[in-house]
Design a protein around this motif. Structure first.
Motif, PDB file in Angstrom:
ATOM      1  N   PHE A 172       0.841  -1.180   0.000  1.00 24.34           N
ATOM      2  CA  PHE A 172       0.000   0.000   0.000  1.00 24.34           C
ATOM      3  C   PHE A 172       0.888   1.246   0.000  1.00 24.34           C
ATOM      4  O   PHE A 172       1.842   1.347   0.773  1.00 24.34           O
ATOM      5  CB  PHE A 172      -0.918   0.002   1.218  1.00 24.34           C
ATOM      6  N   GLY A 173       0.572   2.187  -0.872  1.00 28.92           N
ATOM      7  CA  GLY A 173       1.350   3.417  -0.949  1.00 28.92           C
ATOM      8  C   GLY A 173       2.499   3.373  -1.931  1.00 28.92           C
ATOM      9  O   GLY A 173       3.148   4.399  -2.153  1.00 28.92           O
ATOM     10  N   ASP A 174       2.772   2.211  -2.518  1.00 25.38           N
ATOM     11  CA  ASP A 174       3.834   2.131  -3.526  1.00 25.38           C
ATOM     12  C   ASP A 174       3.502   3.039  -4.702  1.00 25.38           C
ATOM     13  O   ASP A 174       2.352   3.115  -5.145  1.00 25.38           O
ATOM     14  CB  ASP A 174       3.988   0.685  -4.032  1.00 25.38           C
ATOM     15  N   LYS A 175       4.510   3.691  -5.237  1.00 31.52           N
ATOM     16  CA  LYS A 175       4.312   4.557  -6.393  1.00 31.52           C
ATOM     17  C   LYS A 175       4.239   3.739  -7.673  1.00 31.52           C
ATOM     18  O   LYS A 175       4.896   2.704  -7.792  1.00 31.52           O
ATOM     19  CB  LYS A 175       5.453   5.574  -6.495  1.00 31.52           C
ATOM     20  N   LEU A 176       3.447   4.216  -8.615  1.00 32.60           N
ATOM     21  CA  LEU A 176       3.337   3.538  -9.895  1.00 32.60           C
ATOM     22  C   LEU A 176       3.210   4.563 -11.008  1.00 32.60           C
ATOM     23  O   LEU A 176       2.930   5.746 -10.772  1.00 32.60           O
ATOM     24  CB  LEU A 176       2.140   2.578  -9.912  1.00 32.60           C
ATOM     25  N   ILE A 177       3.412   4.095 -12.220  1.00 34.80           N
ATOM     26  CA  ILE A 177       3.289   4.925 -13.421  1.00 34.80           C
ATOM     27  C   ILE A 177       2.320   4.245 -14.366  1.00 34.80           C
ATOM     28  O   ILE A 177       2.464   3.041 -14.655  1.00 34.80           O
ATOM     29  CB  ILE A 177       4.648   5.121 -14.104  1.00 34.80           C
ATOM     30  N   VAL A 178       1.319   4.981 -14.835  1.00 27.90           N
ATOM     31  CA  VAL A 178       0.352   4.466 -15.798  1.00 27.90           C
ATOM     32  C   VAL A 178       0.664   5.065 -17.162  1.00 27.90           C
ATOM     33  O   VAL A 178       0.836   6.279 -17.295  1.00 27.90           O
ATOM     34  CB  VAL A 178      -1.089   4.817 -15.381  1.00 27.90           C
ATOM     35  N   MET A 179       0.747   4.197 -18.175  1.00 23.27           N
ATOM     36  CA  MET A 179       1.000   4.637 -19.544  1.00 23.27           C
ATOM     37  C   MET A 179      -0.203   4.287 -20.407  1.00 23.27           C
ATOM     38  O   MET A 179      -0.729   3.170 -20.338  1.00 23.27           O
ATOM     39  CB  MET A 179       2.254   3.968 -20.103  1.00 23.27           C
ATOM     40  N   GLY A 180      -0.642   5.241 -21.222  1.00 28.62           N
ATOM     41  CA  GLY A 180      -1.775   4.989 -22.095  1.00 28.62           C
ATOM     42  C   GLY A 180      -2.105   6.222 -22.912  1.00 28.62           C
ATOM     43  O   GLY A 180      -1.386   7.220 -22.897  1.00 28.62           O
ATOM     44  N   TYR A 181      -3.211   6.151 -23.617  1.00 30.31           N
ATOM     45  CA  TYR A 181      -3.664   7.233 -24.494  1.00 30.31           C
ATOM     46  C   TYR A 181      -5.013   7.735 -23.980  1.00 30.31           C
ATOM     47  O   TYR A 181      -6.061   7.238 -24.377  1.00 30.31           O
ATOM     48  CB  TYR A 181      -3.804   6.725 -25.925  1.00 30.31           C
ATOM     49  N   PRO A 182      -5.000   8.701 -23.058  1.00 25.81           N
ATOM     50  CA  PRO A 182      -6.265   9.151 -22.468  1.00 25.81           C
ATOM     51  C   PRO A 182      -7.223   9.781 -23.460  1.00 25.81           C
ATOM     52  O   PRO A 182      -8.425   9.815 -23.226  1.00 25.81           O
ATOM     53  CB  PRO A 182      -5.811  10.175 -21.417  1.00 25.81           C
ATOM     54  N   GLY A 183      -6.695  10.295 -24.587  1.00 22.54           N
ATOM     55  CA  GLY A 183      -7.580  10.835 -25.615  1.00 22.54           C
ATOM     56  C   GLY A 183      -8.160  12.182 -25.279  1.00 22.54           C
ATOM     57  O   GLY A 183      -9.070  12.654 -25.951  1.00 22.54           O
ATOM     58  N   ILE A 184      -7.653  12.838 -24.226  1.00 17.83           N
ATOM     59  CA  ILE A 184      -8.149  14.158 -23.848  1.00 17.83           C
ATOM     60  C   ILE A 184      -7.129  15.203 -24.296  1.00 17.83           C
ATOM     61  O   ILE A 184      -6.039  15.297 -23.749  1.00 17.83           O
ATOM     62  CB  ILE A 184      -8.372  14.267 -22.331  1.00 17.83           C
TER      63      ILE A 184
ATOM     64  N   ASN B 290      -6.867  -1.015  -6.676  1.00 17.22           N
ATOM     65  CA  ASN B 290      -7.354   0.363  -6.661  1.00 17.22           C
ATOM     66  C   ASN B 290      -6.149   1.301  -6.584  1.00 17.22           C
ATOM     67  O   ASN B 290      -5.278   1.143  -5.723  1.00 17.22           O
ATOM     68  CB  ASN B 290      -8.272   0.555  -5.443  1.00 17.22           C
ATOM     69  N   ILE B 291      -6.092   2.302  -7.474  1.00 15.75           N
ATOM     70  CA  ILE B 291      -4.943   3.212  -7.541  1.00 15.75           C
ATOM     71  C   ILE B 291      -5.431   4.667  -7.555  1.00 15.75           C
ATOM     72  O   ILE B 291      -6.597   4.944  -7.825  1.00 15.75           O
ATOM     73  CB  ILE B 291      -4.085   2.948  -8.797  1.00 15.75           C
ATOM     74  N   SER B 292      -4.503   5.585  -7.264  1.00 17.73           N
ATOM     75  CA  SER B 292      -4.848   7.005  -7.257  1.00 17.73           C
ATOM     76  C   SER B 292      -4.497   7.695  -8.571  1.00 17.73           C
ATOM     77  O   SER B 292      -4.880   8.848  -8.760  1.00 17.73           O
ATOM     78  CB  SER B 292      -4.106   7.707  -6.108  1.00 17.73           C
ATOM     79  N   ALA B 293      -3.782   7.019  -9.463  1.00 13.24           N
ATOM     80  CA  ALA B 293      -3.382   7.653 -10.726  1.00 13.24           C
ATOM     81  C   ALA B 293      -4.595   8.010 -11.571  1.00 13.24           C
ATOM     82  O   ALA B 293      -5.585   7.269 -11.602  1.00 13.24           O
ATOM     83  CB  ALA B 293      -2.461   6.723 -11.511  1.00 13.24           C
ATOM     84  N   ILE B 294      -4.518   9.141 -12.249  1.00  4.10           N
ATOM     85  CA  ILE B 294      -5.624   9.590 -13.096  1.00  4.10           C
ATOM     86  C   ILE B 294      -5.749   8.682 -14.308  1.00  4.10           C
ATOM     87  O   ILE B 294      -4.792   8.481 -15.055  1.00  4.10           O
ATOM     88  CB  ILE B 294      -5.401  11.040 -13.543  1.00  4.10           C
ATOM     89  N   THR B 295      -6.919   8.114 -14.497  1.00  4.08           N
ATOM     90  CA  THR B 295      -7.195   7.249 -15.647  1.00  4.08           C
ATOM     91  C   THR B 295      -8.569   7.605 -16.208  1.00  4.08           C
ATOM     92  O   THR B 295      -9.417   8.141 -15.501  1.00  4.08           O
ATOM     93  CB  THR B 295      -7.181   5.760 -15.259  1.00  4.08           C
ATOM     94  N   ASN B 296      -8.775   7.312 -17.483  1.00  4.28           N
ATOM     95  CA  ASN B 296     -10.098   7.481 -18.094  1.00  4.28           C
ATOM     96  C   ASN B 296     -10.272   6.420 -19.159  1.00  4.28           C
ATOM     97  O   ASN B 296      -9.443   5.511 -19.292  1.00  4.28           O
ATOM     98  CB  ASN B 296     -10.280   8.897 -18.646  1.00  4.28           C
ATOM     99  N   SER B 297     -11.312   6.533 -19.942  1.00  2.28           N
ATOM    100  CA  SER B 297     -11.639   5.471 -20.906  1.00  2.28           C
ATOM    101  C   SER B 297     -10.511   5.235 -21.911  1.00  2.28           C
ATOM    102  O   SER B 297     -10.265   4.101 -22.318  1.00  2.28           O
ATOM    103  CB  SER B 297     -12.935   5.818 -21.637  1.00  2.28           C
ATOM    104  N   GLY B 298      -9.806   6.293 -22.314  1.00  9.40           N
ATOM    105  CA  GLY B 298      -8.730   6.104 -23.283  1.00  9.40           C
ATOM    106  C   GLY B 298      -7.523   5.376 -22.717  1.00  9.40           C
ATOM    107  O   GLY B 298      -6.750   4.757 -23.441  1.00  9.40           O
TER     108      GLY B 298
END
Length: 321
Positions: free
Chosen positions: A239-251, A275-283
């Motif tokens: 819990f609390g480990d940092k992560l990086i999300v890679m993707g194409y949010p399309g915004i 469950n993560i705190s990184a901002i994600t969306n459909s893209g």
């Protein structure tokens, strides 16, 4: 006068005062042969000693192997975040693709998301696969109608370097799995199979199979950082480990983005979701989440919501991919 005659004296034999053993054996007597029962007892004793030593060595070796495979978590602190980021840019970025799918057979691009490209492994008809979410590739009718896959420009992560048609897919959203004897409903996961290249603006087909670097599998990434496990990378998470999300949010643009966050909680009976705190969306769905301290692949972004002003993202754990 007669001389006295010489009388020789008898020689005295040395007297042996040592007692003579009555049951002493002759020097050249044959060795004593033990009874069969005695020989069996000696054999059993030697066998048990050898067996015990062998069992102890095997047990200690197995315990050490178990510790390093299942319990030991290497210290990843010697890798700075900049080192991990450099590794991500070089090894992961080229294989994070943008996916645009049709809503009907022969239709235009309708839905968009992200995916992870795996290079061909040499099998017949294998031109590479893309892992993503099932909800990214399904039309409104719940069926697959084909997708275009776009590779990023490696130097910038921009859109796009080359494009391919994925006309076949294997979907897991309606599959039933048995885990530890319990039934588990399907997961939001799909594997797209690249079937042909698209053409560039000059009408020239892109190289096929793609020449881009395929995704680094978790076990291969572990050779670099020594912390990844192909079957259960979640055991390295806290819990609390940092992560990086890679993707194409399309915004705003179609450029590949990096978003940082932390691990909040594990979800599901088998920790199949994170469950993560990184901002994600459909893209971002179908992209990739990486441990910022170790460089390990930890899951696929699956969903994102805004609750009370805070972003909540959901990952499909890598152990279920």
């Amino acid at each position: 006068m007669d001389s006295p005659s010489y009388q020789p004296q008898p020689v005295k034999e040395p007297v042996n005062n040592q007692p003579v053993s009555l049951d002493a054996s002759p020097q050249n007597a044959p060795p004593e042969i033990l009874p069969v029962s005695a020989r069996l007892r000696i054999f059993r004793k030697k066998f048990l000693i050898i067996f015990g030593i062998t069992f102890l060595v095997i047990f200690v070796s197995a315990a050490i192997a178990y510790y390093f495979i299942y319990l030991y978590i290497p210290d990843a602190s010697k890798y700075s975040e900049e080192q991990v980021l450099s590794f991500i840019r070089e090894e992961y970025l080229p294989s994070v693709v943008s996916v645009y799918c049709a809503n009907e057979d022969g239709g235009e691009e309708y839905y968009s998301g992200s995916g992870i490209y795996y290079a061909p492994e040499g099998g017949e008809g294998d031109f590479g696969t893309v892992h993503t979410n099932a909800h990214v590739v399904l039309g409104d009718d719940g069926k697959f109608h084909g997708c275009n896959v776009y590779f990023p420009i490696t130097e910038t992560g921009g859109f796009y370097d080359s494009s391919y048609w994925a006309g076949s897919a294997f979907l897991y959203h309606d599959k039933l799995a048995i885990i530890d004897g319990a039934s588990v409903n399907g997961i939001d996961f799909a594997a797209l199979y690249l079937t042909e290249p698209n053409k560039d603006s000059r009408g020239i087909s892109y190289p096929f199979p793609p020449v881009q670097k395929g995704f680094y599998r978790p076990v291969e990434a572990g050779k670099q950082f020594g912390t990844c496990s192909e079957s259960d990378s979640a055991k390295f998470l806290n819990f609390g480990d940092k992560l990086i999300v890679m993707g194409y949010p399309g915004i705003g643009s179609k450029t590949l983005t990096f978003t940082e966050g932390t691990i909040n909680v594990f979800l599901g009976d088998y920790n199949e979701q994170i469950n993560i705190s990184a901002i994600t969306n459909s893209g971002s769905s179908g992209g990739i989440a990486i441990n910022a301290s170790t460089g390990c692949f930890i899951g696929i972004p699956t969903a994102g919501t805004i609750a009370r002003g805070n972003n909540i993202g959901i990952l499909l754990a890598s152990s279920f991919v």
